[in-house]
Design a protein around this motif. Structure first.
Motif, PDB file in Angstrom:
ATOM      1  N   SER A   1      55.069  21.916   8.289  1.00  0.00           N
ATOM      2  CA  SER A   1      54.492  22.840   7.309  1.00  0.00           C
ATOM      3  C   SER A   1      55.519  23.268   6.276  1.00  0.00           C
ATOM      4  O   SER A   1      55.175  23.583   5.127  1.00  0.00           O
TER       5      SER A   1
ATOM      6  N   ARG B   1      53.892  29.052  11.844  1.00  0.00           N
ATOM      7  CA  ARG B   1      55.174  28.508  11.358  1.00  0.00           C
ATOM      8  C   ARG B   1      56.220  29.607  11.252  1.00  0.00           C
ATOM      9  O   ARG B   1      57.360  29.455  11.729  1.00  0.00           O
TER      10      ARG B   1
ATOM     11  N   MET C   1      44.522  24.619   4.732  1.00  0.00           N
ATOM     12  CA  MET C   1      45.699  25.290   5.290  1.00  0.00           C
ATOM     13  C   MET C   1      45.357  26.740   5.625  1.00  0.00           C
ATOM     14  O   MET C   1      45.688  27.675   4.899  1.00  0.00           O
TER      15      MET C   1
ATOM     16  N   TRP D   1      55.221  21.302  14.179  1.00  0.00           N
ATOM     17  CA  TRP D   1      54.391  21.904  13.133  1.00  0.00           C
ATOM     18  C   TRP D   1      55.233  22.775  12.203  1.00  0.00           C
ATOM     19  O   TRP D   1      55.043  22.755  10.979  1.00  0.00           O
TER      20      TRP D   1
END
Length: 259
Positions: A204, A244, A236, A200
């Motif tokens: 991202s 992140r 998002m 991820w």
């Protein structure tokens, strides 16, 4: 540890661990592999391929021309994320990135496939970008978009559904992190770092890139890897970017080296 930089011909002849990644772009699959090797402190040699350069040697060696590629000694090169992850786990069993508990392992691979697998979020986002470029006035119907469209199986019908597919997938990931946060975990799976967290973080960064000082890249490339589609931007949730940033700060190498 910094990887040894070699060319593709040297990589084909060499022993040990070698990877081939795209240079200058935050490609999720390649950056995730680099992140996994960083976490596991696996020494390796790296080939940085510039998009548009010949791929003849890579095709002869690996049987295809996509990136990244991972090779160990004289074993067949690994060309898929799941094979690359399994090899990294075999070469450096700790720290674990594949959960030991069966239920967590099944859950992690399911989420990873939804993000990184064929027709997953990353794959479909590529098709969405192709669709945007081909259908806009004066769009690119013969250049990079045509190349990527053929590679990823683009059709107008798939392109029209892509935005909702990406948005719903991202929404599901946000829901998962919210559920994990409510039970006191900072991670996608269980209470420990797993490959899904790395995947991820890399994905991202190709949707809403890290700040320039943390991930230097050409302005044109940064613009290309910044999603502005309103439906996806709305999906998002802030927890996704918070996660992140947490993973990059605590587990990955900063600033990101796209060379």
């Amino acid at each position: 540890m910094k990887p040894e930089r070699i060319d593709i011909e040297a990589a084909q002849r060499a022993s040990g661990l070698r990877i081939v990644t795209l240079a200058h772009v935050p490609s999720p699959w390649g950056e995730a592999l680099k992140g996994i090797l960083h976490i596991k402190q696996l020494a390796h040699a790296r080939v940085s391929h510039v998009f548009g350069s010949p791929t003849t040697t890579l095709r002869e060696w690996s049987g295809q021309d996509s990136f990244p590629v991972m090779a160990w000694n004289d074993e067949p090169p690994r060309t898929t994320w799941i094979d690359q992850l399994n090899l990294a786990e075999r070469l450096a069993p700790t720290p674990r990135l594949i959960p030991e508990r069966l239920e967590d392992r099944v859950l992690m691979f399911g989420y990873c496939n939804e993000l990184f697998g064929e027709n997953g979020i990353g794959w479909t986002e590529r098709l969405r970008g192709v669709h945007d470029q081909i259908t806009k006035p004066g769009g690119d119907s013969a250049g990079v978009s045509a190349y990527l469209g053929k590679k990823y199986g683009y059709t107008p019908e798939i392109g029209e559904r892509a935005t909702e597919r990406v948005a719903s997938g991202i929404g599901a990931l946000a829901k998962r992190l919210q559920e994990q946060k409510s039970r006191g975990s900072r991670f996608f799976i269980g209470d420990n770092l797993s490959a899904m967290d790395v995947y991820w973080a890399a994905s991202s960064n190709a949707m809403k890139p890290l700040a320039t000082e943390l991930c230097p890249m050409n302005d044109r490339i940064r613009q290309a890897f910044t999603i502005t589609e309103p439906t996806i931007v709305a999906a998002m949730h802030p927890i996704l970017i918070e996660h992140r940033d947490f993973i990059f700060k605590n587990y990955l190498d900063l600033p990101v080296d796209l060379s």
